[in-house]
Design a protein around this motif. Structure first.
Motif, mmCIF file in Angstrom:
data_model
loop_
_atom_site.group_PDB
_atom_site.id
_atom_site.type_symbol
_atom_site.label_atom_id
_atom_site.label_comp_id
_atom_site.label_asym_id
_atom_site.label_seq_id
_atom_site.Cartn_x
_atom_site.Cartn_y
_atom_site.Cartn_z
ATOM 1 N N LEU A 1 0.803 -1.212 0.000
ATOM 2 C CA LEU A 1 0.000 0.000 0.000
ATOM 3 C C LEU A 1 0.838 1.265 0.000
ATOM 4 O O LEU A 1 0.406 2.300 -0.476
ATOM 5 C CB LEU A 1 -0.945 -0.009 1.206
ATOM 6 N N THR B 1 3.408 2.119 8.981
ATOM 7 C CA THR B 1 3.030 2.118 7.565
ATOM 8 C C THR B 1 2.214 0.872 7.234
ATOM 9 O O THR B 1 2.603 -0.246 7.560
ATOM 10 C CB THR B 1 4.290 2.143 6.669
ATOM 11 N N ASP B 2 1.056 1.073 6.609
ATOM 12 C CA ASP B 2 0.249 -0.047 6.130
ATOM 13 C C ASP B 2 0.903 -0.625 4.882
ATOM 14 O O ASP B 2 1.264 0.120 3.966
ATOM 15 C CB ASP B 2 -1.171 0.395 5.780
ATOM 16 N N TYR C 1 -0.322 -4.061 3.726
ATOM 17 C CA TYR C 1 -1.221 -5.062 3.150
ATOM 18 C C TYR C 1 -2.571 -4.964 3.823
ATOM 19 O O TYR C 1 -2.648 -4.797 5.048
ATOM 20 C CB TYR C 1 -0.636 -6.471 3.353
ATOM 21 N N THR C 2 -3.638 -5.068 3.041
ATOM 22 C CA THR C 2 -4.997 -5.045 3.560
ATOM 23 C C THR C 2 -5.803 -6.102 2.829
ATOM 24 O O THR C 2 -5.634 -6.302 1.628
ATOM 25 C CB THR C 2 -5.647 -3.660 3.316
#
Length: 107
Positions: free
Chosen positions: A75, A83-84, A86-87
Motif C-alpha cells: 500500500l 506504515t500499512d 497489506y490489507t
C-alpha cells in the motif's frame, strides 16, 4: 520495480500416529516488475521452503506448500513506523474470528 506482499500458506504434516496437521501463514515481501512477475517469484520462494525435518520425537515432518493465497502491491513504499503494507477485506466476521481464536491456541 515495485514491492508486493505475497501471502503463502504451508502445511506441516506427518504419517506419525496422533500427529495433527499444523499450518503456517507467511507474509513475504517480493520486489518485481509486475504482478505476474511477483506471482512467479512468490511461487518460486514458496517451493524453496518445501522440505522435511525430524521433530524431537524423531518423526518425519513434511513442510508442503498449500497455496499462494494472494499477491498484491504494497500500500505504501514509505517504510516507517505504522506504515500499512497489506490489507484484505472479508464479509464473514464470524468465520474470521473463529480462525483467529484458533490461532491463539498454544502450539
Amino acid at each position: 520495480m515495485t514491492f508486493y506482499v505475497a501471502v503463502i500458506v504451508y502445511e506441516f504434516s506427518s504419517n506419525a500416529p496422533q500427529y495433527q496437521p499444523l499450518y503456517r501463514e507467511d507474509f513475504v515481501l517480493i520486489k518485481a516488475f509486475s504482478e505476474e512477475d511477483a506471482q512467479m517469484k512468490a511461487l518460486q520462494k514458496a517451493k524453496l521452503e518445501e522440505t522435511f525435518y525430524n521433530n524431537e520425537k524423531g518423526e518425519k515432518i513434511n513442510i508442503i506448500l498449500k497455496k499462494v493465497v494472494d499477491v498484491q502491491p504494497i500500500l505504501s513504499e514509505n517504510f516507517e513506523n505504522g506504515t500499512d503494507i497489506y490489507t484484505r477485506h472479508f464479509y464473514n466476521y464470524q468465520a474470521y474470528n473463529s480462525f483467529e481464536l484458533l490461532s491463539s491456541e498454544e502450539i
